[in-house]
Enzyme design. Structure first.
Site, PDB file in Angstrom:
ATOM      1  N   THR A   1      -8.683  33.384 123.457  1.00 18.00           N
ATOM      2  CA  THR A   1      -7.961  34.992 123.750  1.00 18.00           C
ATOM      3  C   THR A   1      -6.770  34.729 124.460  1.00 18.00           C
ATOM      4  O   THR A   1      -6.522  33.888 125.476  1.00 18.00           O
ATOM      5  CB  THR A   1      -9.070  35.682 124.220  1.00 18.00           C
ATOM      6  OG1 THR A   1     -10.063  35.896 123.389  1.00 18.00           O
ATOM      7  CG2 THR A   1      -8.430  37.052 124.349  1.00 18.00           C
TER       8      THR A   1
ATOM      9  N   GLY B   1     -13.822  32.755 130.253  1.00 21.50           N
ATOM     10  CA  GLY B   1     -14.649  32.671 131.502  1.00 21.50           C
ATOM     11  C   GLY B   1     -14.624  31.524 132.234  1.00 21.50           C
ATOM     12  O   GLY B   1     -14.347  30.449 131.554  1.00 21.50           O
TER      13      GLY B   1
ATOM     14  N   GLU C   1     -16.932  38.781 121.988  1.00 20.74           N
ATOM     15  CA  GLU C   1     -17.650  38.242 121.102  1.00 20.74           C
ATOM     16  C   GLU C   1     -17.072  38.965 119.592  1.00 20.74           C
ATOM     17  O   GLU C   1     -18.031  38.937 118.818  1.00 20.74           O
ATOM     18  CB  GLU C   1     -19.108  38.066 121.095  1.00 20.74           C
ATOM     19  CG  GLU C   1     -19.497  37.034 121.985  1.00 20.74           C
ATOM     20  CD  GLU C   1     -19.167  35.697 121.395  1.00 20.74           C
ATOM     21  OE1 GLU C   1     -19.584  35.292 120.406  1.00 20.74           O
ATOM     22  OE2 GLU C   1     -18.772  34.746 122.274  1.00 20.74           O
TER      23      GLU C   1
END
Lengths: 671, 671
Positions: free
Chosen positions: B142, B181, B425
């Site tokens: 992303t 993350g 997701e």
């Protein structure tokens, strides 16, 4: 200028109405907009007072900064600008200082309660002290074990004739006062609601002034245990507190005695009940709904709409350039109905305030008859508007995708505070049912008496059906108002008949009521939506403004109504007012409206006139410069204070060094 | 023992089925429950590892503590207990360590992606390092400007033949990696998705291993700008990061080349596409839905139900003692349908996992034909279950009144994390529309081909109506399944016909699709609810268990279904399957069920078997001792570290002293 800023500029060129004109209407007149902007400038230009981004701050940092700002406001800004707690500018001061301030309960509840409950002498003693912060008070009603059900409160004030004192006591842990704002660390006095007991006889809840902290050291007084109740979803700058009394003695004079008095010998004297206490709740609710809930929705709309106009993602047509997410119908359906809801609920709140002002006039002429209607309406509005609007804020947050989940968007912070409005000032379900009780009573009267005011539409109980046969018909306010009136009437009728049926069949009243309570909540939603649509339609009807502004407001009204028809199509079908075909037409009308409104989207949210200071959003600022702002913001993360985060490095170092040695060929990997 | 604890004990005596038996069924067998409890005990008994209350902690404190715990788990607990990343115990380890841990993306995404994308040689090099934390990786896909639309990603990997290196570069600020993350402060490597460019030609997105931090100093390498993206709604222990590449050179070999390779001379070699990447997404979704969303709902139910059984408020019958809030129908309607939803969606997730396992077997036999169905189902489930469950958590939070708004309840923290599942997701709306595309395709085939599996119910397109004529009929699973199948069929048919109509009238496909997308989302909700009801009904049907447990599960199934009938009554009426009278009967059946389930309420949530460690709730603990726990918790507020909060005192002191002097008669009040 970034690409995103250029996109938003282009969007603004598409808007076909005067944003400034719409702002003036929203504010209630040109003079109001002017006053608002003057206040805004005064706060914006004072660096000590200006809103700052709190998205990275801890709860304690936010509390401390809120206190600093509140004191600066009182000490410096108010005198400098010539404002005080009674100035006409006050509403705009509250709007423009944003939400990060302290002592809101002291100013907003403690002081007004002294006025409501105190004798003239008591007011003369306490009010000036409070107004100058020389005492800081809280309103201590809610207990650990009891909230909305006032008769269940357990704190006791036992009168001791010998010393002419009241002994305030919490008989068990659940009797402790819990939640009062400003109480945890700030207040030195509390307006305590406690059960009066004289010679073993209970006299009900009464208001007392109790000093809780020393005015020199700020330490709790003997018998007092007090503190902050800890972190919450929002309201970081409010020290909601706990307060326990262990036989604390206060002088008899500290019972606020406008409504009832205890004589030195223990004689209890009830005076006339002041119904205006309920009346002022109506006013507070209208102010709170507008200031804490509707405005929060307006801010979230502003952010989500601007972001959706500059965020480009995916191809609508395969092979063509990416488009702004606003081009997707699903996105329009998420955003524009809430823009419409902001307008609709805003005008309904203004109307409620006006109704209150008229009622207040009548009270002066001795006419209190309007109270039940006003009370029911405000309870229903409180629950229904708080629920709709805060649900909407969360949908708007999700509509911003990943960035909506970051505090950078500003929406999480807006939501976290606004959503408390579903709970405080009367828990929503209790409020729904209070309003429902009034509506059922009205329905039972309508057979014999004509109804007036906000329930007059219940007079007409004739069966009918909607005559719409093309989507466009659903743009007419009269058609929409008729839909909602019919539905509300029928659902009220249906539940009232069910209750009557149950009681006829031997169920006691309270059981019949409980059995129908799920439907009763729905009844109130139907009534209030009807009220909001009808009010919005009549406000627009009475408006003298340019045709483009009128058009766009009519579209907002229709969109709010059509969204509610689609959402509650089950009701409209069940009562037989709309046919399945007409429900399809209503959806078609709504989708048509979305396309129609899309070019005006930015103008509709610009007109709410929330400055970047108030939005505190990287993705919703006026200039659309989303990505650079996000990057600048992220750098301020608490984890970025040092390039290498020391705690992380401490734990990871042995592993990294092992990895280094393996990758450099010094040792071999073992698995 | 407190009064509240006694109340909960009494409640447990009313439960008429074996809670332990239900737990075993929920867990998938007695052995599973045993394994779960063994893991639970190992973690609970290790003070370094045990869950702790985070309700008062700052974001940085939570991150630091998460890192400490993660390292302890890897270094001490795993070796001690003989667990590793491939143990059968792992699911229960994840369940029982709660949500406060770090390096989840490293373990859960980075390592599996090396396996999915790497050649055998690459796997042999990187996997052992990663498995032992000797490198820590993130999955960097992303970007600041692009999420779900992969083709829009802007980071470029230009091949430089001369040096046989790729040059990784972000051409503009929006190209920066954003959100991955573990990236902000922990990772030293990243699996970077970037657009391959060779000799000016684009080859699409490819996965690269890029070292981003020095393995000795943990400092970012030259050309790398990396950091944490700041505070969010939840996920405090995850350092979601930003990562900017300024012409960073990496060796050619760092392109993970299972699917495609770049030869030294710049020749691009595409190998067979590995469709199992999509397959494994299905598995991940089932695991994520259960572990992050359904379990969150189960915890919130446990808390809200227990609290509602001990919280007494108001009189149901005037003059009688106060009752537990659970006695109010409105409260039962808020809570019990979500208990039912937990069961319904839990079994649907288990079923999805089983379907994936069967699919995996078939893939080994060379049969990939099940992928489109499985992919569509998991996309629809992901969106629909995440939305339903997280909306439910928030309703449960509000059902706890004021205490629900405090972190003490635990629900705000549960919600803050779970709700991200609507966005990550695959953003929910995109997921809905992916599933919708499959359903519309199936509908268009059904005229010519018979459908199988989860869409087989579309084969029967005959008109019919429901034959229920008393409320009790709605308790039968077959009746309910028929309702949902009919509704889903009809709404799919209706939108497919609308799309066909539009394209026949000259609208290009993409435009017709966009015009229908609002209805398409509804289609998927209808399909998935149908799937969940049918799955739940068939699971119960196949179960061999005691009659009382079977009864209560059938009631759960009926309640989930009836709640959805009431909620979407508009659909059922519009497609003509239910009459208005039958809708009323469905609501009656639902209300009857609520009363019927009420005595079993505590048993139904006890059966989820969430320990107090996992709930971290003052109001939802097993023993019901709500008020004392709240008081103990509140004392730990950051504002209570000192009796007098210094910052507050600093600002208030001059005012207090003035107040003191006035009250003591030393000076006079001036107003």
């Amino acid at each position: 200028m970034s690409k995103q800023s250029r996109l938003l500029e282009e969007e603004r060129r598409k808007v076909n109405f005067s944003v400034e004109e719409l702002t003036n209407i929203y504010d209630g007149g040109v003079e109001q907009t002017e006053m608002k902007r003057k206040v805004e400038a005064a706060i914006h230009n004072d660096p000590e007072c200006r809103c700052k981004d709190v998205g990275m701050m801890t709860r304690e940092e936010r509390f401390n900064d809120g206190m600093r700002r509140t004191i600066h406001l009182n000490k410096v800004v108010f005198p400098r600008e010539g404002w005080n707690a009674f100035s006409k500018e006050l509403d705009y001061v509250l709007r423009n200082i944003g939400k990060e301030f302290c002592l809101g309960i002291h100013t907003g509840v403690f002081l007004p309660c002294i006025l409501s409950f105190g004798s003239d002498e008591q007011i003369a003693k306490w009010l000036p002290l409070g107004a100058q912060l020389q005492i800081i008070g809280t309103y201590a009603q809610t207990e650990l074990g009891h909230g909305t059900f006032l008769r269940g409160l357990q704190t006791v004030a036992t009168y001791d004739k010998a010393s002419q004192e009241f002994v305030i006591n919490c008989p068990e842990i659940s009797a402790m006062k819990w939640w009062p704002g400003d109480m945890g660390k700030s207040a030195n006095h509390a307006l305590v609601m406690a059960q009066v007991v004289i010679d073993g006889k209970k006299y009900g809840m009464h208001p007392f002034i109790v000093q809780i902290r020393d005015l020199t050291t700020h330490m709790p007084l003997p018998g007092i245990t007090v503190g902050d109740i800890g972190n919450k979803v929002g309201f970081e700058t409010t020290d909601n507190g706990f307060l326990h009394f262990n036989k604390v003695r206060i002088p008899r004079e500290n019972l606020l005695c406008k409504n009832s008095e205890v004589k030195p010998d223990g004689t209890y004297v009830a005076k006339t009940k002041d119904k205006m206490v309920y009346g002022s709740m109506v006013r507070l609710r209208a102010i709170f709904l507008e200031g804490e809930v509707v405005s929060a929705l307006g801010k979230a709309c502003t952010i989500a709409v601007r972001y959706s106009l500059v965020r480009q993602q995916g191809e609508l047509e395969p092979g063509k350039p990416e488009v702004a997410v606003m081009e997707y119908m699903t996105q329009q359906k998420k955003l524009l109905p809430y823009v419409a809801m902001t307008y609709a609920t805003h005008f309904a709140c203004l109307k409620l305030k006006k109704m209150y002002n008229i009622f207040e006039q009548k009270v002066k002429e001795g006419d209190l008859s309007g109270l039940p209607e006003l009370h029911a309406l405000s309870a229903g509005m409180k629950a229904s508007v708080a629920e709709q609007c805060t649900d909407g804020i969360e949908i708007l947050r999700k509509s911003c995708g990943g960035h909506g989940y970051s505090n950078a968007s500003g929406i999480p912070i807006i939501w976290a505070r606004a959503v408390a409005g579903c709970t405080y000032e009367g828990e929503n379900t209790v409020m729904y049912l209070q309003c429902a009780r009034y509506l059922v009573k009205c329905y039972n009267q309508v057979q014999t008496n004509r109804l007036h005011g906000t329930v007059a539409y219940l007079n007409n109980m004739n069966q009918s059906t909607c005559r719409v046969n093309k989507a466009n018909d659903f743009q007419q306010p009269a058609v929409l108002v008729a839909c909602f009136q019919y539905r509300a009437r029928e659902v009220i009728k249906s539940v009232a008949m069910k209750i009557n049926h149950l009681t006829k069949n031997g169920y006691p009243n309270h059981e019949a009521w409980n059995k129908c309570s799920v439907e009763l909540v729905n009844v109130v939603k139907a009534h209030i939506t009807q009220y909001i649509v009808a009010t919005f339609a009549s406000v627009i009807d009475e408006l003298s403004c340019s045709p483009p502004v009128k058009t766009v407001l009519l579209q907002m009204c229709a969109l709010y109504a059509l969204e509610n028809i689609t959402l509650y199509s089950g009701d409209f079908l069940k009562v037989g007012y709309l046919s399945p075909k007409q429900c399809d037409l209503a959806l078609e009308a709504e989708l048509d409206l979305l396309s129609c409104l899309r070019p005006n989207a930015v103008g509709l949210v610009d007109a709410f006139d929330y400055s970047d200071d108030l939005l505190q959003s990287c993705i919703g600022a006026y200039d659309g410069n989303v990505y650079e702002r996000l990057f600048e913001w992220a750098k301020k993360s608490p984890l970025n204070k040092t390039e290498v985060h020391e705690e992380t490095y401490k734990y990871l170092k042995p592993y990294l060094h092992a990895g280094r040695d393996i990758l450099e060929g010094k040792t071999k990997s073992k698995l």
